[in-house]
Design an enzyme around this catalytic site. Structure first.
Site, short mmCIF file in Angstrom:
data_model
loop_
_atom_site.label_atom_id
_atom_site.label_comp_id
_atom_site.label_asym_id
_atom_site.label_seq_id
_atom_site.Cartn_x
_atom_site.Cartn_y
_atom_site.Cartn_z
CB ALA A 171 -7.09 -1.26 29.69
CG ASN A 179 7.36 -1.76 21.86
OD1 ASN A 179 6.59 -2.30 21.43
ND2 ASN A 179 7.93 -0.04 21.23
CG HIS A 231 0.44 -0.58 30.31
ND1 HIS A 231 -0.05 0.48 29.60
CD2 HIS A 231 -0.20 -1.00 28.25
CE1 HIS A 231 0.22 0.67 28.10
NE2 HIS A 231 0.01 -0.54 27.79
CD GLU A 276 8.21 3.11 24.51
OE1 GLU A 276 7.32 2.44 24.61
OE2 GLU A 276 8.00 3.68 25.69
CG HIS A 285 6.64 2.71 18.90
ND1 HIS A 285 5.77 1.48 19.26
CD2 HIS A 285 7.37 3.36 20.02
CE1 HIS A 285 5.45 1.95 20.53
NE2 HIS A 285 6.88 2.83 21.11
CB CYS A 340 3.90 -4.09 16.81
SG CYS A 340 3.45 -2.10 15.68
O1 SUG Z 1 3.04 0.16 23.10
N1 SUG Z 1 -0.81 -0.68 22.82
C1 SUG Z 1 1.02 -0.37 22.34
C2 SUG Z 1 0.90 -0.85 21.10
C3 SUG Z 1 3.09 -0.96 20.43
C4 SUG Z 1 3.14 -1.17 19.34
N2 SUG Z 1 4.58 -1.00 19.18
C5 SUG Z 1 5.24 -0.94 18.10
N3 SUG Z 1 4.94 0.47 17.74
N4 SUG Z 1 6.51 -1.39 18.22
C6 SUG Z 1 1.64 0.45 23.05
O2 SUG Z 1 1.10 1.58 23.11
C7 SUG Z 1 -2.84 -0.82 24.15
C8 SUG Z 1 -2.98 -1.18 25.31
C9 SUG Z 1 -4.36 -0.78 26.11
O3 SUG Z 1 -4.24 0.30 25.27
O4 SUG Z 1 -5.39 -1.46 26.32
C10 SUG Z 1 -1.00 -0.61 24.22
O5 SUG Z 1 -0.36 -1.06 24.46
#
Ligand code: SUG
Length: 448
Positions: free
Chosen positions: A20, A111, A138, A175, A251, A372
């Site tokens: 999304a 996270n 979100h 985070e 991150h 992650c």
């Molecule tokens: O928070 N992606 C997550 C990915 C988290 C990765 N976590 C670590 N690096 N620990 C974020 O950006 C994408 C959702 C979307 O675009 O549909 C998303 O939330």
């Protein structure tokens, strides 16, 4: 000294996994916006990693997905009527908010919280602070269900403390473990906790990224350290390099990973590399551990390659029989610079003596690699016995979860599918059944 092990709690990908474009600053999320996802494949890829690591003798557990869509969010912003009416109207008038309400982002459990093992804390209990994730719409409501899940699993208050998320305001952007690394001589002895932050709320002139947001503040990291009762001499606050945040390193776990006494990091990870290492070495002296820093030069691997392959979003695991394995996504094998770097790394015999790679493409397309997908929790024997056992990964649990995914998950989810009220009903049915499999009755019995 108590014997202790590192448990990796991986997020089980939820049935609404979709693309999304919700995470500004996360280049994979932006790049794959509106792509058709495959939630079934995503969940099976994650489960395959968990099973393989459990089979190798690593302590592995699973955290459940969250209840979706979040009707509480949609009703709070003015959508009324039956659930179906709320979905249909929000799909027409506010599709991005419907996508937020359907987000499967809790799969990235790095996270979920920051975790300090009992050997580091003043009261001798393992502490968890649920991350507020307030930089992204979100993700900003995940903490409510994350707190419930962690309290259900780590319910014994003699052993565990689960702190609520910090107040939801930009000064406290938090985070979780994605910006926290613990280094030590042995899991069961006191360690050094390194918090990496992106900006300082009350120092407007401090260096900060110009283009993309810094999601973690110094003030949040300091608050978590206080809540956990960490020892001053063994706690570090290090600034992330703002220039790399602007290149998509949203991150710290996209540019560095640590385990035991090893820190594997990119030359450009920190704002002040030399200063960070001096502080780290001093703190490591306190715990009688010599730091083994494995620095990757920009000439060997560029930040762009680190971001596209997630080389540093790897899991660095101590093998039961000695040595360390680096768990990387397949993308690392497909990039020539990274693949040849990894070959040299393993051949050099510097701590990391094995590579394991997994196909996690469904998660990777949203910016989520192996690291992650997991939350590290160090537990001694008594703590491990006190936690809820139904989430421990075994062959039996793996088989049951695969059968559950095969039965309930779609293999195709396009943005417009979120408008179909039947998706919400199907997810509810699936999650009701999951509570039985994980022996967590009542997990979803609440109004968000
Ligand atoms: O928070 N992606 C997550 C990915 C988290 C990765 N976590 C670590 N690096 N620990 C974020 O950006 C994408 C959702 C979307 O675009 O549909 C998303 O939330």
């Amino acid at each position: 000294m108590a014997t202790a092990r590192e448990y990796n709690f991986d997020g089980l990908v939820g049935p609404s996994h979709n693309y999304a474009g919700l995470s500004f600053g996360n280049v994979a999320s932006a790049h794959n916006f509106k792509r058709v996802s495959n939630p079934k494949q995503a969940a099976l890829q994650g489960l395959a990693k968990m099973r393989a690591l459990a089979a190798r003798g690593f302590a592995q557990a699973v955290l459940p997905p969250q209840s979706r869509p979040n009707f509480g969010l949609l009703r709070a912003i003015g959508f009324t009527g039956s659930d179906a009416e709320v979905i249909e109207r929000s799909a027409r008038e506010a599709p991005m908010f419907l996508a937020c309400a359907y987000s499967a982002a809790p799969m990235w459990t790095a996270n979920a919280a920051t975790v300090s093992p009992s050997s580091d804390t003043a009261d001798g209990r393992a502490h968890f602070t649920v991350a507020n994730l307030n930089n992204k719409m979100h993700r900003s409501f995940e903490h409510l269900e994350t707190g419930r899940a962690l309290r259900a699993i780590f319910a014994d208050e003699r052993q565990f403390v689960v702190h609520d998320a910090l107040p939801p305001t930009p000064a406290f952007g938090d985070e979780g473990a994605a910006n926290h690394t613990r280094l030590c001589a042995a899991y069961g002895s006191p360690g050094v906790e390194m918090f990496v932050y992106g900006r300082v709320e009350f120092e407007p002139d401090a260096p900060a990224p110009k283009h993309y947001p810094a999601r973690q503040t110094l003030e949040a990291s300091q608050s978590v350290a206080r809540l956990h009762g960490l020892h001053e001499n063994r706690t570090l606050f290090i600034q992330q390099n703002p220039a790399t945040i602007d290149q998509g390193v949203f991150h710290n776990d996209v540019i560095a990973v640590g385990n035991g006494n090893v820190l594997f990091y990119h030359q450009q990870a920190f704002a002040d590399e030399t200063g960070a290492l001096v502080k780290l070495r001093k703190a490591m002296d306190e715990v009688h551990a010599g730091l083994h820093a494995i620095r990757v030069d920009a000439a060997e691997v560029s930040v762009a390659d680190a971001v596209s392959t997630y080389l540093f979003n790897s899991q660095l695991l101590s093998k039961p029989d000695g040595g360390m394995v680096l768990v990387v996504p397949h993308e690392c094998r497909e990039n020539q610079a990274v693949a040849s770097f990894l070959e040299r790394l393993v051949a050099s015999g510097r701590s990391i003596d094995e590579l394991l790679s997994f196909d996690l493409r469904q998660s990777m397309r949203n910016g989520g690699g192996p690291a992650c997908l997991r939350l590290r929790v160090i537990l001694d024997d008594a703590e491990a016995a006190a936690m809820h056992q139904g989430v421990l990964m075994t062959e039996h649990l793996y088989d049951r979860l695969v059968a559950w995914v095969e039965k309930h998950y779609r293999d195709r989810l396009a943005p417009e599918d979120l408008a179909d009220p039947k998706l919400a009903v199907d997810i509810q049915t699936a999650l009701d059944e999951l509570t039985g499999i994980l022996q967590l009755p009542g997990l979803y019995d609440f109004q968000p």
